[in-house]
Design a protein around this motif. Structure first.
Motif, PDB file in Angstrom:
ATOM      1  N   ALA A   1       0.586  -1.399   0.174  1.00 47.31           N
ATOM      2  CA  ALA A   1       0.503   0.116   0.468  1.00 47.31           C
ATOM      3  C   ALA A   1       0.668   1.616   0.049  1.00 47.31           C
ATOM      4  O   ALA A   1       1.872   1.180   0.898  1.00 47.31           O
ATOM      5  CB  ALA A   1      -0.869   0.288   1.254  1.00 47.31           C
TER       6      ALA A   1
ATOM      7  N   PRO B   1      -4.153   1.655  -5.428  1.00 45.00           N
ATOM      8  CA  PRO B   1      -5.946   0.723  -5.061  1.00 45.00           C
ATOM      9  C   PRO B   1      -4.987  -0.109  -3.563  1.00 45.00           C
ATOM     10  O   PRO B   1      -5.973  -0.717  -3.004  1.00 45.00           O
ATOM     11  CB  PRO B   1      -5.476  -0.028  -6.241  1.00 45.00           C
ATOM     12  CG  PRO B   1      -5.197   1.004  -7.401  1.00 45.00           C
ATOM     13  CD  PRO B   1      -4.134   1.419  -6.599  1.00 45.00           C
ATOM     14  N   ARG B   2      -3.945  -0.471  -3.345  1.00 48.56           N
ATOM     15  CA  ARG B   2      -3.638  -1.254  -2.323  1.00 48.56           C
ATOM     16  C   ARG B   2      -4.569  -1.205  -1.185  1.00 48.56           C
ATOM     17  O   ARG B   2      -4.937  -2.130   0.052  1.00 48.56           O
ATOM     18  CB  ARG B   2      -2.196  -1.556  -2.903  1.00 48.56           C
ATOM     19  CG  ARG B   2      -2.114  -2.359  -1.635  1.00 48.56           C
ATOM     20  CD  ARG B   2      -2.728  -4.269  -2.020  1.00 48.56           C
ATOM     21  NE  ARG B   2      -2.311  -5.110  -1.211  1.00 48.56           N
ATOM     22  CZ  ARG B   2      -1.972  -6.760  -0.986  1.00 48.56           C
ATOM     23  NH1 ARG B   2      -3.038  -7.046  -2.438  1.00 48.56           N
ATOM     24  NH2 ARG B   2      -2.278  -7.144  -0.361  1.00 48.56           N
TER      25      ARG B   2
ATOM     26  N   VAL C   1      -6.735   1.397  -0.135  1.00 48.23           N
ATOM     27  CA  VAL C   1      -8.128   1.283  -0.215  1.00 48.23           C
ATOM     28  C   VAL C   1      -8.708  -0.079   0.219  1.00 48.23           C
ATOM     29  O   VAL C   1      -9.388  -0.378   0.850  1.00 48.23           O
ATOM     30  CB  VAL C   1      -9.053   1.984  -2.066  1.00 48.23           C
ATOM     31  CG1 VAL C   1     -10.064   1.147  -2.066  1.00 48.23           C
ATOM     32  CG2 VAL C   1      -8.579   3.253  -1.661  1.00 48.23           C
ATOM     33  N   ARG C   2      -7.779  -1.044  -0.392  1.00 45.66           N
ATOM     34  CA  ARG C   2      -8.468  -2.442  -0.384  1.00 45.66           C
ATOM     35  C   ARG C   2      -7.428  -2.916   1.907  1.00 45.66           C
ATOM     36  O   ARG C   2      -8.057  -3.314   2.239  1.00 45.66           O
ATOM     37  CB  ARG C   2      -7.760  -3.859  -0.669  1.00 45.66           C
ATOM     38  CG  ARG C   2      -8.161  -3.686  -2.892  1.00 45.66           C
ATOM     39  CD  ARG C   2      -7.800  -5.147  -2.872  1.00 45.66           C
ATOM     40  NE  ARG C   2      -6.492  -4.829  -3.188  1.00 45.66           N
ATOM     41  CZ  ARG C   2      -5.388  -4.680  -4.149  1.00 45.66           C
ATOM     42  NH1 ARG C   2      -6.586  -3.760  -5.095  1.00 45.66           N
ATOM     43  NH2 ARG C   2      -4.667  -4.685  -4.485  1.00 45.66           N
ATOM     44  N   LEU C   3      -6.750  -2.594   1.542  1.00 48.45           N
ATOM     45  CA  LEU C   3      -5.876  -2.224   3.109  1.00 48.45           C
ATOM     46  C   LEU C   3      -7.270  -1.645   4.111  1.00 48.45           C
ATOM     47  O   LEU C   3      -7.475  -2.340   5.135  1.00 48.45           O
ATOM     48  CB  LEU C   3      -4.536  -2.268   3.361  1.00 48.45           C
ATOM     49  CG  LEU C   3      -3.408  -2.025   4.609  1.00 48.45           C
ATOM     50  CD1 LEU C   3      -3.346  -3.485   5.152  1.00 48.45           C
ATOM     51  CD2 LEU C   3      -2.279  -1.307   4.287  1.00 48.45           C
TER      52      LEU C   3
ATOM     53  N   GLY D   1      -9.875  -0.292   3.704  1.00 47.23           N
ATOM     54  CA  GLY D   1     -11.707  -0.418   3.997  1.00 47.23           C
ATOM     55  C   GLY D   1     -12.458   0.820   3.503  1.00 47.23           C
ATOM     56  O   GLY D   1     -13.153   0.630   2.829  1.00 47.23           O
TER      57      GLY D   1
ATOM     58  N   SER E   1     -12.895   4.723   0.735  1.00 42.80           N
ATOM     59  CA  SER E   1     -13.460   4.234  -0.651  1.00 42.80           C
ATOM     60  C   SER E   1     -12.176   5.512  -1.088  1.00 42.80           C
ATOM     61  O   SER E   1     -11.764   5.816   0.135  1.00 42.80           O
ATOM     62  CB  SER E   1     -14.399   4.817  -0.847  1.00 42.80           C
ATOM     63  OG  SER E   1     -15.017   5.696  -0.121  1.00 42.80           O
TER      64      SER E   1
END
Length: 640
Positions: A152, A166-167, A169-171, A173, A175
């Protein structure tokens, strides 16, 4: 001004124009009011490869407009013919058909408010365009690297996140719309917040601080994450900031914790097995002397009642050591194809009668449940232990739910089991829940949060041991004041198998006293003494040995008159297994009964395969001992 002066000025202006026109670095064409070439300069010839004679009188678009762009070129010419000035970047074609990127500047030429010509210059911008394309390609490559990085990546400036991939965002949670409003401190676990923010401030201040360190983060959903971060100071939009490369190693931390827990439980299991061995020896001594007292003809009725209390205590001790041995995996299960739904149905009936009436027992069996390899008695023991734990968590009543389900565990599941199909047996209560600070210890033997005298601390450790012996696992999910759920995972059988016939075997008749000579081998003096007295009381002649070496020596001298050897398995020096081999070397058909308070079923099988006649688990009663003796004497050899 005379006509001669006027003519001279005109020639001079023409010379100026010619010099500027011909020496311009840009390709210039003068077009008439019909968009035809009137004249071109040397740069035009160099750029487009046409001579002045070739270009003169030809519509400009016939010379330089690519066929695929003819409509766009005609639209530009229409604007120029309307007397409009403009600048545009586009592509034009050389005489040899090659294309060139150009910046076109168009302006009308007026005389007495009448447009008489058009000025069109073409600047070769191919190098700039190539540089821009290369820059865009490089930017796209870097963007791909950033967007698809396993790390990230995010930029922190003035306490906020200014850039992220984007990583992140996934890490996190969050938006893309929420992140700009996110203060970095909200992403850091409160227990690590002060340390991490201090390191960040010192780094921006130019102080020598580690670039790489670990901390705990908190996602939007409240889940704790372990983060390894590498931070560097940069200038971002003219202000200092940090670029941070964060790697999530939460799973590694969880696996590390699971491994540490497994190692701890293995060590505790070894300790528990050792305790069970010593405890069984103590129980055997108590059992032996109590049996001797019970068989005295002059004992009173009150003595009989007191002895019964002793026998009851020995029995409870036997169950306790059995629990310890199950936890330490020294008591292997008798596995058979088992229908957990059917077993739970039986257990529910028992629980409904034994649990307090304010606890409602609910059974939720899954349809078409696969069979599992299990020991029904141990499954019942595990569920009963969990039910007792649930009962204690619901002193005012509640609901106890027994449930089965089919599951496919993924890689990295909390249970630590291999991926694949499993049957999950869940025991869930609506009780007080388990405090978070003790959840990591609930499966440890003798650990309990109950008051002294209200629990041994072996219930959950028993469940842990039972599931381990079934190649499964147990996990716990608990919330304070909302209840606790234990999930027991059993590997599912791939194909249905016939269930074991549960017809009970007939009981053996009580053994009768016998005659013969016994070599009693045990390193515990009290056990030797009580065992000798017990056997002599029932008519046997007894020789004793304190260790394997002494036993072998006695047997080598006295073997013709020794009918049975009662051999302890675990002794210092020469162990029971080696002693067995030495005695069998003297007489291969010797009748040897191996006794132990610490042995797994597979070890028992090894001993029997090695030549032992039978196995006797400590603590044993006199009836059990006499029964084994009677069988051995009935099968003894008739001569040397």
């Amino acid at each position: 001004m005379t006509p001669q002066d006027t003519e001279r000025d005109l020639r001079l202006q023409k010379a100026y124009f010619e010099a500027i026109f011909q020496n311009s670095p840009d390709a210039v064409a003068i077009l008439d009011a019909h968009d035809r070439v009137v004249m071109i300069n040397k740069a035009f010839t160099t750029l487009f490869q046409y001579t002045a004679e070739e270009a003169r009188g030809v519509p400009i678009n016939d010379l330089v407009a690519p066929r695929r762009m003819r409509r766009e070129a005609e639209d530009l010419s229409a604007k120029a013919l309307q007397g409009l000035s403009f600048e545009v970047e586009t592509v034009r074609e050389r005489k040899d058909g090659s294309l060139v990127d150009v910046a076109i500047v168009v302006a009308p030429i007026f005389i007495d408010d009448r447009m008489v010509a058009i000025y069109a210059s073409y600047r070769n911008i191919s190098r700039r365009k190539e540089a821009e394309r290369a820059l865009r390609e490089m930017d796209q490559k870097y963007r791909l690297i950033v967007d698809y990085s396993n790390d990230a990546i995010f930029v922190v400036q003035d306490g906020r996140i200014r850039f992220w991939n984007p990583r992140f965002v996934r890490l996190s949670g969050y938006s893309d719309e929420e992140i700009p409003n996110l203060f970095i401190e909200h992403f850091i676990h409160p227990d690590d917040r002060h340390r991490v923010l201090a390191l960040h401030a010192d780094r921006l201040a130019g102080k020598a601080v580690p670039n790489t360190y670990n901390f705990r983060a908190v996602g939007k959903d409240g889940r704790m994450l372990w983060i390894n971060i590498n931070a560097i100071v940069v200038e971002w939009d003219g202000k200092p900031a940090t670029i941070n490369f964060a790697r999530d190693f939460t799973r590694e931390k969880e696996l590390e914790a699971q491994l540490a827990h497994a190692q701890k439980m293995e060590a505790v299991g070894t300790l528990a097995g050792g305790i069970a061995h010593d405890f069984n020896n103590l129980l055997q001594t108590i059992q032996g002397y109590a049996e001797l007292l019970a068989n005295r003809p002059d004992r009173s009725e009150n003595d009989g009642k007191r002895l019964q209390k002793i026998f009851d205590g020995v029995q409870r001790g036997r169950e306790l050591t059995r629990n310890l041995l199950t936890f330490s995996r020294k008591m292997e299960p008798h596995l058979q194809p088992t229908d957990l739904n059917r077993e739970l149905g039986k257990i529910k009936d028992i629980l409904s009668r034994t649990l307090p009436k304010m606890i409602h027992v609910v059974l939720e069996p899954a349809p078409d449940l696969p069979l599992v390899h299990a020991d029904p008695s141990q499954v019942a023991q595990a569920v009963m232990n969990l039910a007792v734990n649930a009962r204690d968590a619901m002193p005012e009543g509640g609901t106890l739910t027994l449930k089965t389900s089919r599951v496919v565990l993924p890689e990295g599941h909390l249970s630590g089991l291999r991926p694949g199909p499993y049957v999950c047996l869940s025991v869930e209560d609506t009780g007080s829940g388990i405090p978070e600070d003790v959840r990591d210890r609930i499966f440890e033997p003798f650990f309990t949060t109950k008051k002294p005298g209200f629990g041994t601390g072996l219930g959950l450790s028993m469940v842990y041991g039972i599931m381990a012996t079934h190649e499964g696992a147990v996990t716990c999910h608990s919330e304070l004041r909302r209840g606790t759920r234990f999930d027991c995972f059993f590997p599912a059988l791939s194909e249905p198998a016939p269930l074991k016939d549960e017809t009970p075997s007939p009981e053996l008749p009580l053994p009768k006293p016998g005659r013969g000579t016994v070599l009693f081998v045990d390193d515990e003096e009290n056990l030797r003494m009580s065992g000798r007295e017990m056997l002599e009381f029932f008519g046997y002649t007894v020789l004793t040995a304190a260790d394997g070496e002494e036993a072998v020596s006695i047997y080598q001298q006295e073997w013709p008159r020794i009918d049975v050897v009662l051999l302890d398995l675990i002794m210092p020096g020469m162990g029971g297994r080696k002693c067995l081999e030495k005695i069998l070397a003297v007489r291969p058909d010797a009748k040897i009964i191996v006794a132990s308070g610490f042995s797994a079923n597979d070890s028992i099988q090894d001993i029997l395969i090695a030549g032992a006649f039978d196995f006797l688990a400590k603590p044993y009663s006199v009836d059990m001992l006499l029964e084994k003796m009677e069988k051995a004497l009935a099968d003894r050899p008739n001569g040397p």
